[in-house]
Every structure is written in C-alpha cells, then in structure tokens.
Design a protein around this motif. Structure first.
Motif, PDB file in Angstrom:
ATOM      1  N   HIS A  57       0.992  -1.094   0.122  1.00  0.00           N
ATOM      2  CA  HIS A  57      -0.035  -0.071  -0.110  1.00  0.00           C
ATOM      3  C   HIS A  57       0.921   1.255  -0.151  1.00  0.00           C
ATOM      4  O   HIS A  57       0.326   2.408  -0.010  1.00  0.00           O
ATOM      5  CB  HIS A  57      -0.947   0.176   1.293  1.00  0.00           C
ATOM      6  N   LYS A 181     -11.040  -7.856   3.129  1.00  0.00           N
ATOM      7  CA  LYS A 181     -12.107  -6.839   2.989  1.00  0.00           C
ATOM      8  C   LYS A 181     -12.183  -5.495   3.483  1.00  0.00           C
ATOM      9  O   LYS A 181     -12.365  -4.591   2.950  1.00  0.00           O
ATOM     10  CB  LYS A 181     -13.407  -7.569   2.827  1.00  0.00           C
ATOM     11  N   ASP A 185      -6.260  -3.410   0.209  1.00  0.00           N
ATOM     12  CA  ASP A 185      -6.993  -3.105  -1.061  1.00  0.00           C
ATOM     13  C   ASP A 185      -6.335  -4.454  -2.003  1.00  0.00           C
ATOM     14  O   ASP A 185      -5.124  -4.482  -2.316  1.00  0.00           O
ATOM     15  CB  ASP A 185      -6.575  -1.796  -1.697  1.00  0.00           C
ATOM     16  N   THR A 187      -6.212  -4.868  -4.898  1.00  0.00           N
ATOM     17  CA  THR A 187      -5.526  -4.520  -6.271  1.00  0.00           C
ATOM     18  C   THR A 187      -4.165  -4.169  -6.063  1.00  0.00           C
ATOM     19  O   THR A 187      -3.381  -4.148  -7.046  1.00  0.00           O
ATOM     20  CB  THR A 187      -6.203  -3.332  -7.083  1.00  0.00           C
ATOM     21  N   ARG A 188      -3.754  -3.955  -4.663  1.00  0.00           N
ATOM     22  CA  ARG A 188      -2.176  -3.613  -4.755  1.00  0.00           C
ATOM     23  C   ARG A 188      -1.392  -4.701  -4.585  1.00  0.00           C
ATOM     24  O   ARG A 188      -0.191  -4.853  -4.558  1.00  0.00           O
ATOM     25  CB  ARG A 188      -2.224  -3.110  -3.056  1.00  0.00           C
ATOM     26  N   TRP A 244     -15.435 -10.184  -3.772  1.00  0.00           N
ATOM     27  CA  TRP A 244     -14.622  -9.556  -4.774  1.00  0.00           C
ATOM     28  C   TRP A 244     -15.118 -10.301  -6.362  1.00  0.00           C
ATOM     29  O   TRP A 244     -14.409 -11.018  -6.722  1.00  0.00           O
ATOM     30  CB  TRP A 244     -13.106  -9.746  -4.820  1.00  0.00           C
TER      31      TRP A 244
END
Length: 489
Positions: A57, A181, A185, A187-188, A244
C-alpha cells in the motif's frame, strides 16, 4: 474493551515483500507482494483492530508512525532481513507514542527471543511460533506471565513462559478474507505468474516434509500438519467470491496444500460447484488422479519447489523427492493442462559449478511456464543455518540482502564463491527465458492481452535493471579480489 491494536507488516526496503506472508523475505527481481495472512487471523478476533500492510500500500515509515499514534498496542511481524529496520521503526513509534505496547512476532524472534529483546528495549514482548491467541489474550488484559509462548524482560532478566500448544482447531479462527475486505486493497497485490487481482489464504498449517532450508515449518508453523475442514474452506471461498467479483484468481498458499490425497479430492468436490479459478502450492509427489481432480475443480496453476536438478543435493536437503518423480509429475501437469511455476534454489549443500549446470539443463527439460531462481538463504533456526555455520560456509559479513533488500548469496563452498552463485542466478534466467520456445510463450501471451502486455513490459524493465546492478556488483568484487592478490615475480 481490548487494547486498540494495530497489526503491522512494516514498511522496509522499497518494494520489500516482508515476513508476514512471505516464506522468503526479500525485494523480488520483479515487484510482488504476498498477503499478510498470519496477521489477519488475530486482527479478526479483536474489536477495533486494524491490519496495516505497509509495503504493497506504499505506506511510508513516517505515515506508519503517525497512524500508530492512535493505537495502544502494536503487533509487528518481523523478518531476519528486515529486523534492523524494524528496530528503528519501533523506536520512533515508541518515541511518538510512549504508552504504546509493542510485540514482535515471526520466525526471527521465535528463534532469537532474548537477543531480539536486548537488541531493542522498545519491544515489550515477543511471541514464539504461532501467536494468534497470545496477542489477543494480551490485548484483553491477560498478564504476560500467564500467557504461554511469550518472552519478555523483567528486571533485566529474560522470562520465557512455557511453549504454547499448537492450534488444532483451525476452523475456530476467523476467515482471513473478511479481514482483507475490511483493511486491504486487493488490487495492490501482484505476483507475476498469478492472475491479477488475486487473493491468497491458507487451508492448512504446518508441513511434515523435512526440507532443511524451509523457514516456516522449522520456526513458525511446525511440522505437524493441521487442516481446516473442507466445509469451512468451501464456506470461505463462496463468501470470497461474493466479496470480490473482480478477483480473477484465488491462491491456496499452504506449505503443502495437496499432501493428503483424500482431503484434496474431498475439497475439490466442494470447490467445483463454486466455479472458481484457483491455484496452489504442490509437491512433485502428487499423483495424476489427484491432479485431475484439482484441474476439474478449477485449478489453474501450481507452484512447485523443484529446488535442484541434482539428486544428491535433493538428498542433502531432505527433499523427499526424486528427479524421476519430478519429471513424471511435470508430464502429468502438461497432459492435464495445469500451468506450472517452478522454484529453483542455487547454493544448497553440495552445490558445484557442475550441479548448477545440471539444474539449468533439468529446468529446460521440464519446460514449465515460468520459473523463479533464488540463492540459498540460511535463516536462523533452520537446519541449513546450523550446517552452514558449523562448516564455515557463511560469507564473512553474512549479509542476506543488499541496500535495496534484494537477495545476496551469503553461503559459499570450496571452489564455489558466493559471487559465482549470484552470477549463476542470472545465467539461469537468461538460458531459460531466451530459448525460442520460452520467447514464443511470452510473446503469445502479450499479443492477446493488452493488460498482460503492459505488465510484462514493466516486469521486464524492472528485472533487467536489477540484473545490470547485480552484474556490476559481482564484477566489482572480482576486480577487488584480483587487485588484492600479490603480484607474482
């Protein structure tokens, strides 16, 4: 109310994949991060807790210190390469928030509890091995002396409470994905050979295999193999799919996911109706029938630790596998359409220039989709570490990583200097990936997917930059050694 607790995978070297989810803590050749699964379980048991995974992050040390001001208790997962920096960070946190209590967890402090405490007085206590319930009990007010499996200083003397029993009921732990959750994140997180975005978790703990180099079974999770019920895993996966919709792949990051055939087949039967794409770790001892059940249940890729192409080295490290079995396993995977990511290690006991060449040839013969080549790292608490120290094979300064956190060879053998092992890593990659067959695979993948094309370009650029820096370092070492040699008359 329990102490307000921050669970921290700390900021360290740039792009450092630290200990909270990584068996091999280092900055990778290509930027990648595993999930801090170990920290997720206790973070899910305490009201008001937060899991902060700083590296992926991109949370800086200064930002971490500021965040920690709002907490009463810090649980920091450290690693051997990251420990010196973690000391500095904990000192700064304690200075900014003098009342905060700090616990260090992870393999390094499990193996060296007293040394860790004396190296950093800011640490209030360390947990030895599994730490889920220890940190939760402390946050809820239980005195340290009554908590098993912790070490702390009292009046200048170290106190080790009796070892804690291993957790047997894994179903009683929270689902790690629910903590992800809440706090992370997804997507990182990037691992080059997995689909993006991906989510990883455990279905078991421990590993009965006796590999001498492997960190977690010898220092954290132990060798006894404990499993979650297949119903509990299936429930978590069904929920995760809902949480997700954008996640392309789930990864079961167990030490040995499919070591028990009956359990693997049973779990696959419950995963199949969910329609998930998933991947996992695997040993080469897995038979065709089990692999077939996995493929039919949605398995896409296997991470396989081949380690070496030399049978004697496999015996030296107690791998419990043979070259021939690895060949047959790989043929079975190819036949079923399972993608294989192969892991290899250079610098294991018995390594020579000849065995390195044999391993490179073996990898090319297997011809798996992708590979990772590491230098052997002897972590404190492992049999490999004891072997290297006893025989004087550790390089003088014993540096495991460079200034950027990238792996350095810190073991060498007669006739095989550490720099030669490091150089061989890049020769291995060159010989493997610059074959026509491998180049075609990469180009084909990039041609049909724009996202893959961008990702491959970024990864190639990063890798070549590190490769160049390492080659310069090795050349510098060779030049210095040559200059130090006396001139013959």
């Amino acid at each position: 109310m329990p102490l307000k607790t921050l669970f921290l995978n700390p900021p360290s070297f740039e792009n450092f994949d630290g200990g909270a989810g990584s068996r091999w803590p280092a900055t990778r050749e290509i930027e990648s991060y595993w999930y801090p699964v170990w920290l997720a379980y206790p973070a899910g048991m305490l009201e008001g807790a937060r899991l902060l995974d700083a590296p992926p992050h991109h949370v800086s040390g200064e930002e971490t210190i500021e965040i920690a001001k709002g907490y009463e208790f810090l649980v920091l997962f450290t690693s051997t390469p990251g420990f010196p920096g973690d000391i500095l960070l904990s000192r700064a946190i304690k200075k900014a928030n003098p009342k905060i209590k700090i616990a260090f967890v992870g393999p390094h402090v499990s193996v060296l509890p007293e040394k860790s405490l004396r190296d950093c007085p800011e640490i209030d206590f360390v947990c030895r091995k599994e730490f889920d319930y220890q940190v939760v009990d402390y946050a809820k007010g239980k005195p340290l002396a009554d908590i098993p499996g912790v070490s702390f200083l009292k009046d200048g003397k170290v106190v080790h409470t009796p070892d804690a029993p291993q957790i047997q009921d894994l179903d009683a732990l929270p689902h790690a994905t629910e903590v992800y959750k809440r706090d992370l994140d997804v997507t990182r997180y990037n691992v080059p050979f997995l689909l993006h975005p991906f989510v990883s978790l455990y279905t078991t703990r421990g590993c009965p295999a006796q590999c001498t180099f492997c960190l977690w079974p010898q220092t954290l999770s132990g060798h006894p193999w404990r499993k979650r019920s297949t119903d509990d895993v299936a429930r978590e996966m069904a929920k995760a799919k809902q949480l997700w919709p954008n996640v392309k792949e789930f990864f079961f990051d167990d030490d040995t996911f499919n070591i028990q055939k009956a359990r693997t087949v049973e779990l696959c039967a419950k995963l199949k109706p969910l329609g998930l794409t998933w991947s996992c770790t695997s040993r080469v001892t897995t038979d065709f029938e089990t692999l077939k059940a996995m493929k039919e249940a949605g398995c896409r890729l296997l991470i396989v630790g081949y380690e070496s192409g030399d049978q004697q080295i496999l015996k030296n490290i107690k791998k419990g596998a043979t070259i021939e079995r690895a060949r047959q396993f790989t043929k079975d995977c190819h036949k079923l359409g399972l993608v294989v990511h192969g892991d290899f290690i250079l610098g294991l006991p018995g390594e020579t220039h000849e065995t390195i060449n044999n391993t490179i040839a073996f990898a090319k013969e297997l011809d798996v989709e992708t590979i990772q080549v590491s230098v052997a790292h002897a972590y404190p608490g492992t049999e490999l570490y004891d072997y290297a120290v006893k025989n004087g094979f550790m390089v003088g300064e014993n540096k495991m990583v460079d200034e950027g956190g990238h792996q350095l060879a810190h073991i060498q053998y007669p006739g095989l200097p550490a720099d030669d092992i490091l150089s061989a890593v890049h020769r291995f990659y060159d010989e493997y990936y610059f074959r026509p067959k491998a180049v075609y695979r990469i180009l084909r993948k990039a041609m049909f997917n724009n996202n893959d094309r961008k990702r491959l370009y970024k990864e190639a650029k990063t890798f070549l930059k590190l490769r160049s820096a390492r080659n310069k370092m090795v050349k510098k070492h060779h030049d210095e050694a040559a200059a130090a040699e006396p001139i013959k008359a």
